[in-house]
Design an enzyme around this catalytic site. Structure first.
Site, PDB file in Angstrom:
ATOM      1  N   LYS A  29       0.825  -1.067   0.057  1.00 19.33           N
ATOM      2  CA  LYS A  29       0.068   0.015   0.000  1.00 19.33           C
ATOM      3  C   LYS A  29       0.823   1.447   0.067  1.00 19.33           C
ATOM      4  O   LYS A  29       2.054   1.150   0.374  1.00 19.33           O
ATOM      5  CB  LYS A  29      -0.989   0.043   1.307  1.00 19.33           C
ATOM      6  N   ARG A  42      -2.810 -10.433   4.738  1.00 18.37           N
ATOM      7  CA  ARG A  42      -3.488 -10.362   3.197  1.00 18.37           C
ATOM      8  C   ARG A  42      -2.419  -9.756   2.534  1.00 18.37           C
ATOM      9  O   ARG A  42      -2.145  -8.728   2.513  1.00 18.37           O
ATOM     10  CB  ARG A  42      -4.750  -9.464   3.228  1.00 18.37           C
TER      11      ARG A  42
END
Ligand code: PMM
Length: 252
Positions: A207, A238
């Site tokens: 991210k 994840r």
């Protein structure tokens, strides 16, 4: 710690948009992640990157359901990444056993009821609004306290709708209505979320807040976070790169 492999069947996700948006490439990537040891494959058809515009339910169904069917036929444990109860229901009928709802139930008033009825595991993530303007909602005093309070509120609604306590998994929603410092604070104080008494999933993989000029720099930062989280008792991560995460986890 479990490894959930990300399979975005989308043209425009945070970091892998457009790579796996055909049936063949999505199934091949899912099988590759299973071969690398992924415990769960998280299949999503709608991008939630900041600024993303929603797609229709029909479009979402057409992207994910054939892939859910095929991978579950091949024996994979599937999680459906959706905010729509209709997509969740169709995916569970096609073989998914987890519903991963990034809105924690806020986007669709039927979601908790459908998850309760289907009896699947339910991943309830912290969320403050749709991606189109979520960055404007990244205003916190103590981010951890506020995320905990908002998660507790949604858990209360999920339980009231009939989802069994042992089916619920919490996620602090890294990157969702959070500035960089909020993401880091949540990661550094994740045990406070774990102390709520539910399994905790963390999705930091590649991210934007990780910085770096290239995906490989973000990948190294992602691996470092997983390594640091190993001692915290979280349930899972994840991630995009399954093999390297399995290796880091096995080393400890
Ligand atoms: N992040 C994204 C999508 N789905 N689900 C959960 N439970 N947690 C997350 O942090 C999360 C998610 C967006 O990331 P991507 O575009 O790289 O898939």
């Amino acid at each position: 710690m479990l490894v959930m492999g990300i399979l975005n069947v989308t043209p425009d996700s945070f970091s892998d948009g457009g790579e796996f948006d055909t049936f063949e490439s999505a199934v091949a990537h899912g099988l590759a992640m299973i071969a690398e040891g992924a415990d769960i494959i998280d299949i999503g058809g709608e991008s939630t990157r900041p600024g993303a515009i929603r797609i229709t339910e029909e479009e979402e169904l057409s992207r994910v359901i054939p892939v859910v069917k095929e991978l579950s036929l091949q024996g994979a444990v599937i999680s459906i990444d959706t905010m729509r109860s209709g997509v969740a229901r169709a995916a569970v009928e096609a073989g998914a056993t987890y519903i991963n709802d990034v809105s924690g139930g806020l986007a669709d008033a039927q979601m908790h009821h459908v998850a309760a009825e289907l009896g699947t595991k339910y991943i309830l993530m912290h969320w403050r609004g749709h991606s189109i303007d979520m960055n404007s909602k990244a205003i916190y005093g103590d981010v951890v306290e506020e995320v905990k309070a908002e998660l507790k509120e949604e858990v209360g609604k999920a339980l009231a709708a009939g989802i069994a306590k042992e089916k619920i998994i919490l996620d602090p929603g890294i990157g969702f209505a959070k500035e960089s410092e909020h993401n880091w604070e949540l990661i550094h104080r994740i045990t406070e979320i774990v102390d709520l008494g539910y399994p905790v999933l963390v999705g930091a993989s590649r991210k934007r807040f990780l910085g770096g000029d290239s995906p490989s720099e973000r990948e190294a930062a992602t691996l470092k976070i997983t390594e640091d989280l190993l001692a915290t008792g979280i349930w899972g991560v994840r991630v995009h790169s399954v093999a390297t995460h399995k290796a880091v986890i096995a080393r400890v």
